[in-house]
Design an enzyme around this catalytic site. Structure first.
Site, PDB file in Angstrom:
ATOM      1  N   ASP A  65       0.860  -1.181   0.000  1.00 43.24           N
ATOM      2  CA  ASP A  65       0.000   0.000   0.000  1.00 43.24           C
ATOM      3  C   ASP A  65       0.896   1.230   0.000  1.00 43.24           C
ATOM      4  OD1 ASP A  65       0.890  -0.268   2.624  1.00 43.24           O
ATOM      5  OD2 ASP A  65      -1.003   0.361   3.521  1.00 43.24           O
TER       6      ASP A  65
ATOM      7  N   TYR B 116       3.008   4.589   0.874  1.00 42.23           N
ATOM      8  CA  TYR B 116       3.718   5.006   2.091  1.00 42.23           C
ATOM      9  C   TYR B 116       2.788   5.872   2.947  1.00 42.23           C
ATOM     10  CZ  TYR B 116       8.008   3.602  -0.369  1.00 42.23           C
ATOM     11  OH  TYR B 116       8.981   2.894  -1.040  1.00 42.23           O
TER      12      TYR B 116
ATOM     13  N   PHE C  35       6.327   1.711  -4.291  1.00 44.39           N
ATOM     14  CA  PHE C  35       7.712   1.855  -3.842  1.00 44.39           C
ATOM     15  C   PHE C  35       8.334   3.215  -4.163  1.00 44.39           C
ATOM     16  CE2 PHE C  35       7.156  -2.748  -4.437  1.00 44.39           C
ATOM     17  CZ  PHE C  35       7.385  -3.173  -3.142  1.00 44.39           C
TER      18      PHE C  35
ATOM     19  N   HIS D 287       9.822  -9.921   0.504  1.00 47.77           N
ATOM     20  CA  HIS D 287       9.579  -8.488   0.348  1.00 47.77           C
ATOM     21  C   HIS D 287      10.855  -7.712   0.676  1.00 47.77           C
ATOM     22  CE1 HIS D 287       7.783  -4.518   1.100  1.00 47.77           C
ATOM     23  NE2 HIS D 287       6.774  -4.947   0.360  1.00 47.77           N
TER      24      HIS D 287
END
Length: 223
Positions: free
Chosen positions: A68, A70, A81, A188
Site C-alpha cells: 500500500d 507510504y 515503492f 519483500h
C-alpha cells in the site's frame, strides 16, 4: 483526481484501463468511503491512479506489485515503492531495492522517483491505492484488491514479466491467465524480510534478459 461523488474516473484519464469492471462496479463505493474518511488520505487524489496513467495497458511489459502507499505525508506519489524526488532519506524498502539494483546491475536511480520506470512499461501497482496518514495497511480491506485482480487478469492475456515480492503479493498470482510469462517471487524488500531471499535475487537483470530474449527493449533501471 477530481470526479463527482459516485462517478467513475473518466476513460480519457485512465486510457485503456478505463473499461475495467472495477471502475463501474467497485470504485463508486470506495470513493464514497474515501470522501467520508475523517483522516488525511495518502497519496493525494491527483496522483491516486498515477500507476495506470503513466503505464497504459498496451505499454505494460512488467508488473511489480507493492503493498500500500507510504503512510508518511509527502512520500507516496501513486507508484508502488516510489517517492517524490526530493524525499530523503529513502524509505527502507526502496533503499533495499536500490541496494539490490546496485548489486545486480551496478547502478540505481539518483532519486526515489520511479516515474521513468513506469514510462518504460513497468506497472508499479500497489494492492491498495490509498492509506490513512500514519496507518500502514489501513485501507487493505477497502476493496482495492478487485482492481489488482482485474489488472493481473488483463495484463496476463499476453506474455508479461511479474514480480511478486512477499506473501501479500504472491497470493494474487492465481489471477494470472496461463501464458509465456516470467514470474519472479522473492521475499519483500522490507528490512524485516529482505535478507530472506530478496537480496541476491537478481530480479532486474532476469527481467532484462527475458525481455531481450523476446526481442523487446530492456528496462533502463538506472533512470
Amino acid at each position: 483526481m477530481s470526479t463527482a461523488a459516485g462517478s467513475a474516473p473518466s476513460a480519457p484519464q485512465l486510457g485503456d484501463w478505463g473499461d475495467l469492471a472495477f471502475f463501474s462496479q467497485d470504485w463508486p463505493a470506495i470513493k464514497a468511503q474515501l470522501d467520508a474518511e475523517p483522516r488525511a488520505i495518502l497519496p493525494p487524489n491527483s496522483v491516486r491512479f498515477a500507476a495506470l496513467k503513466l503505464t497504459p495497458l498496451n505499454n505494460t511489459r512488467v508488473v511489480i506489485l507493492g503493498q500500500d502507499p507510504y503512510p508518511t505525508p509527502g512520500h507516496a506519489n501513486g507508484l508502488a515503492f516510489s517517492v517524490a524526488p526530493d524525499v530523503r532519506p529513502l524509505p527502507r524498502s526502496l533503499s533495499n531495492i536500490y541496494k539490490e539494483l546496485q548489486e545486480d546491475i551496478g547502478a540505481h536511480p539518483a532519486t526515489g522517483d520511479l516515474q521513468n520506470w513506469a514510462r518504460q512499461g513497468v506497472l508499479l501497482l500497489n494492492t491498495a491505492l490509498s492509506v490513512p496518514s500514519g496507518e500502514a495497511n489501513g485501507h487493505k480491506d477497502l476493496g482495492w484488491e478487485k482492481l489488482v485482480q482485474q489488472v493481473l487478469a488483463r495484463t496476463s492475456q499476453r506474455p508479461t514479466a511479474y514480480v511478486f515480492w512477499g506473501k501479500q503479493a504472491q497470493r494474487l498470482e492465481k489471477h494470472l491467465h496461463p501464458g509465456d510469462h516470467l514470474i519472479l517471487r522473492t521475499a519483500h524488500p522490507s528490512p524485516l524480510s529482505a535478507h530472506r531471499g530478496f537480496f541476491g535475487s537478481g530480479v532486474f537483470s532476469k527481467i532484462n534478459s527475458w525481455l531481450a530474449a523476446r526481442g523487446s527493449q530492456p528496462i533502463d533501471w538506472t533512470i
